[in-house]
Design a protein around this motif. Structure first.
Motif, PDB file in Angstrom:
ATOM      1  N   ALA A 176      47.272  36.650  44.133  1.00 48.46           N
ATOM      2  CA  ALA A 176      47.033  35.785  42.966  1.00 48.46           C
ATOM      3  C   ALA A 176      45.616  35.989  42.439  1.00 48.46           C
ATOM      4  CB  ALA A 176      47.231  34.321  43.361  1.00 48.46           C
ATOM      5  N   VAL A 177      45.499  35.977  41.113  1.00 47.52           N
ATOM      6  CA  VAL A 177      44.166  36.087  40.497  1.00 47.52           C
ATOM      7  C   VAL A 177      43.505  34.717  40.564  1.00 47.52           C
ATOM      8  CG1 VAL A 177      42.898  36.537  38.364  1.00 47.52           C
ATOM      9  CG2 VAL A 177      44.874  37.979  38.980  1.00 47.52           C
ATOM     10  N   LEU A 178      42.354  34.646  41.231  1.00 44.10           N
ATOM     11  CA  LEU A 178      41.632  33.378  41.379  1.00 44.10           C
ATOM     12  C   LEU A 178      40.523  33.247  40.346  1.00 44.10           C
ATOM     13  CD1 LEU A 178      41.457  33.161  45.279  1.00 44.10           C
ATOM     14  CD2 LEU A 178      43.273  32.407  43.717  1.00 44.10           C
ATOM     15  N   VAL A 179      39.923  34.372  39.955  1.00 48.71           N
ATOM     16  CA  VAL A 179      38.900  34.377  38.889  1.00 48.71           C
ATOM     17  C   VAL A 179      39.125  35.629  38.043  1.00 48.71           C
ATOM     18  CG1 VAL A 179      36.436  34.416  38.335  1.00 48.71           C
ATOM     19  CG2 VAL A 179      37.218  33.242  40.415  1.00 48.71           C
ATOM     20  N   HIS A 180      39.282  35.424  36.731  1.00 52.42           N
ATOM     21  CA  HIS A 180      39.399  36.569  35.822  1.00 52.42           C
ATOM     22  C   HIS A 180      38.002  37.107  35.510  1.00 52.42           C
ATOM     23  CE1 HIS A 180      43.660  36.449  34.870  1.00 52.42           C
ATOM     24  NE2 HIS A 180      43.584  35.142  34.882  1.00 52.42           N
ATOM     25  N   ASP A 181      37.879  38.407  35.438  1.00 57.01           N
ATOM     26  CA  ASP A 181      36.648  39.053  34.948  1.00 57.01           C
ATOM     27  C   ASP A 181      35.415  38.469  35.634  1.00 57.01           C
ATOM     28  OD1 ASP A 181      34.899  40.564  33.417  1.00 57.01           O
ATOM     29  OD2 ASP A 181      34.990  39.211  31.692  1.00 57.01           O
ATOM     30  N   ILE A 182      35.397  38.527  36.947  1.00 54.97           N
ATOM     31  CA  ILE A 182      34.295  37.869  37.659  1.00 54.97           C
ATOM     32  C   ILE A 182      32.943  38.489  37.304  1.00 54.97           C
ATOM     33  CG2 ILE A 182      34.582  39.275  39.779  1.00 54.97           C
ATOM     34  CD1 ILE A 182      33.929  36.428  41.187  1.00 54.97           C
ATOM     35  N   ALA A 183      32.000  37.629  36.990  1.00 56.10           N
ATOM     36  CA  ALA A 183      30.625  38.017  36.629  1.00 56.10           C
ATOM     37  C   ALA A 183      30.587  39.046  35.501  1.00 56.10           C
ATOM     38  CB  ALA A 183      29.883  38.538  37.874  1.00 56.10           C
ATOM     39  N   GLY A 184      31.597  38.996  34.629  1.00 53.72           N
ATOM     40  CA  GLY A 184      31.610  39.913  33.482  1.00 53.72           C
ATOM     41  C   GLY A 184      31.781  41.372  33.851  1.00 53.72           C
ATOM     42  N   THR A 185      32.374  41.615  35.019  1.00 56.28           N
ATOM     43  CA  THR A 185      32.536  42.998  35.491  1.00 56.28           C
ATOM     44  C   THR A 185      33.818  43.644  34.973  1.00 56.28           C
ATOM     45  OG1 THR A 185      33.694  42.210  37.460  1.00 56.28           O
ATOM     46  CG2 THR A 185      31.300  42.529  37.650  1.00 56.28           C
ATOM     47  N   GLY A 186      34.726  42.812  34.447  1.00 53.50           N
ATOM     48  CA  GLY A 186      36.032  43.336  34.042  1.00 53.50           C
ATOM     49  C   GLY A 186      37.036  43.322  35.182  1.00 53.50           C
ATOM     50  N   ALA A 187      36.565  43.039  36.408  1.00 50.95           N
ATOM     51  CA  ALA A 187      37.451  43.016  37.574  1.00 50.95           C
ATOM     52  C   ALA A 187      37.844  41.573  37.895  1.00 50.95           C
ATOM     53  CB  ALA A 187      36.749  43.633  38.781  1.00 50.95           C
ATOM     54  N   ASP A 188      39.100  41.393  38.271  1.00 53.80           N
ATOM     55  CA  ASP A 188      39.562  40.073  38.698  1.00 53.80           C
ATOM     56  C   ASP A 188      39.316  39.889  40.193  1.00 53.80           C
ATOM     57  OD1 ASP A 188      40.487  39.550  36.148  1.00 53.80           O
ATOM     58  OD2 ASP A 188      42.522  40.261  36.599  1.00 53.80           O
ATOM     59  N   LEU A 189      39.107  38.621  40.591  1.00 51.69           N
ATOM     60  CA  LEU A 189      38.995  38.282  42.012  1.00 51.69           C
ATOM     61  C   LEU A 189      40.371  37.821  42.463  1.00 51.69           C
ATOM     62  CD1 LEU A 189      36.777  37.911  44.271  1.00 51.69           C
ATOM     63  CD2 LEU A 189      36.929  35.471  43.736  1.00 51.69           C
ATOM     64  N   ILE A 190      40.912  38.475  43.491  1.00 50.45           N
ATOM     65  CA  ILE A 190      42.268  38.137  43.928  1.00 50.45           C
ATOM     66  C   ILE A 190      42.269  37.677  45.399  1.00 50.45           C
ATOM     67  CG2 ILE A 190      43.360  39.744  42.307  1.00 50.45           C
ATOM     68  CD1 ILE A 190      43.836  41.644  44.673  1.00 50.45           C
ATOM     69  N   ALA A 191      43.297  36.864  45.722  1.00 49.75           N
ATOM     70  CA  ALA A 191      43.476  36.412  47.104  1.00 49.75           C
ATOM     71  C   ALA A 191      44.085  37.546  47.910  1.00 49.75           C
ATOM     72  CB  ALA A 191      44.403  35.194  47.131  1.00 49.75           C
ATOM     73  N   THR A 192      43.624  37.732  49.142  1.00 52.35           N
ATOM     74  CA  THR A 192      44.182  38.788  49.986  1.00 52.35           C
ATOM     75  C   THR A 192      45.070  38.224  51.086  1.00 52.35           C
ATOM     76  OG1 THR A 192      42.183  38.823  51.349  1.00 52.35           O
ATOM     77  CG2 THR A 192      42.296  40.383  49.526  1.00 52.35           C
ATOM     78  N   LYS A 193      45.332  36.904  51.020  1.00 52.98           N
ATOM     79  CA  LYS A 193      46.330  36.307  51.914  1.00 52.98           C
ATOM     80  C   LYS A 193      46.901  35.061  51.235  1.00 52.98           C
ATOM     81  CE  LYS A 193      45.299  34.107  55.626  1.00 52.98           C
ATOM     82  NZ  LYS A 193      44.816  33.794  56.959  1.00 52.98           N
ATOM     83  N   SER A 194      47.992  34.582  51.736  1.00 53.34           N
ATOM     84  CA  SER A 194      48.593  33.360  51.193  1.00 53.34           C
ATOM     85  C   SER A 194      48.111  32.161  52.005  1.00 53.34           C
ATOM     86  CB  SER A 194      50.123  33.440  51.267  1.00 53.34           C
ATOM     87  OG  SER A 194      50.577  34.504  50.465  1.00 53.34           O
ATOM     88  N   VAL A 195      48.003  31.022  51.324  1.00 54.39           N
ATOM     89  CA  VAL A 195      47.656  29.768  52.000  1.00 54.39           C
ATOM     90  C   VAL A 195      48.652  28.709  51.558  1.00 54.39           C
ATOM     91  CG1 VAL A 195      45.899  27.995  52.367  1.00 54.39           C
ATOM     92  CG2 VAL A 195      45.193  30.386  52.046  1.00 54.39           C
ATOM     93  N   GLU A 196      49.336  28.139  52.536  1.00 51.68           N
ATOM     94  CA  GLU A 196      50.317  27.072  52.215  1.00 51.68           C
ATOM     95  C   GLU A 196      49.598  25.739  52.071  1.00 51.68           C
ATOM     96  OE1 GLU A 196      53.184  27.023  55.337  1.00 51.68           O
ATOM     97  OE2 GLU A 196      53.686  29.133  55.065  1.00 51.68           O
TER      98      GLU A 196
END
Ligand code: SF4
Length: 121
Positions: free
Chosen positions: A99-119
């Motif tokens: 899941a994308v947690l932050v779009h375009d982090i720090a204006g880098t163009g890269a999204d911050l994504i979760a690398t595991k699931s949390v219930e």
């Protein structure tokens, strides 16, 4: 001419390389065992980038933090700004891996994504 010493991170051999620089350009690379080393040296010395990995706080989850990473490499000089932003983020459970947690982090163009699931708790 200026020589830069660096270690290739392309595989466990960790070849010690010397790059000859002139005017901000890489003129030659030696010490590498394969072409990946030369590619790494040229990129590292002219356009260094990294995948950033960290974790962010989770509200209402079975665990209090979720591991995250940038989906793509970001410029090395943006890593500090990226980590500062990550420190401010809290997300609500449930969270799905990828899941994308932050779009375009720090204006880098890269999204911050979760690398595991949390219930949810
Ligand atoms: S130059 Fe090639 S062999 Fe040497 S560490 Fe890099 S990837 Fe491995």
């Amino acid at each position: 001419m200026e020589n830069k010493e660096l270690i290739c991170i392309g595989c466990p051999m960790g070849c010690a390389m010397t790059a000859c620089m002139e005017g901000g350009e890489v003129v030659s690379v030696s010490g590498n065992t394969c072409i990946r080393g030369e590619r790494y040296a040229r990129k590292e010395l002219t356009d260094p980038t990294r995948i950033v990995t960290s974790s962010v706080r989770v509200r209402g989850g079975r665990i209090p933090m979720v591991s995250v990473k940038t989906r793509e490499d970001i410029p090395k000089n943006k890593i500090f700004e990226c980590m500062e932003k990550i420190r401010t983020v809290t997300v609500d459970a449930p969270i799905c891996e990828g899941a994308v947690l932050v779009h375009d982090i720090a204006g880098t163009g890269a999204d911050l994504i979760a690398t595991k699931s949390v219930e949810k708790a």
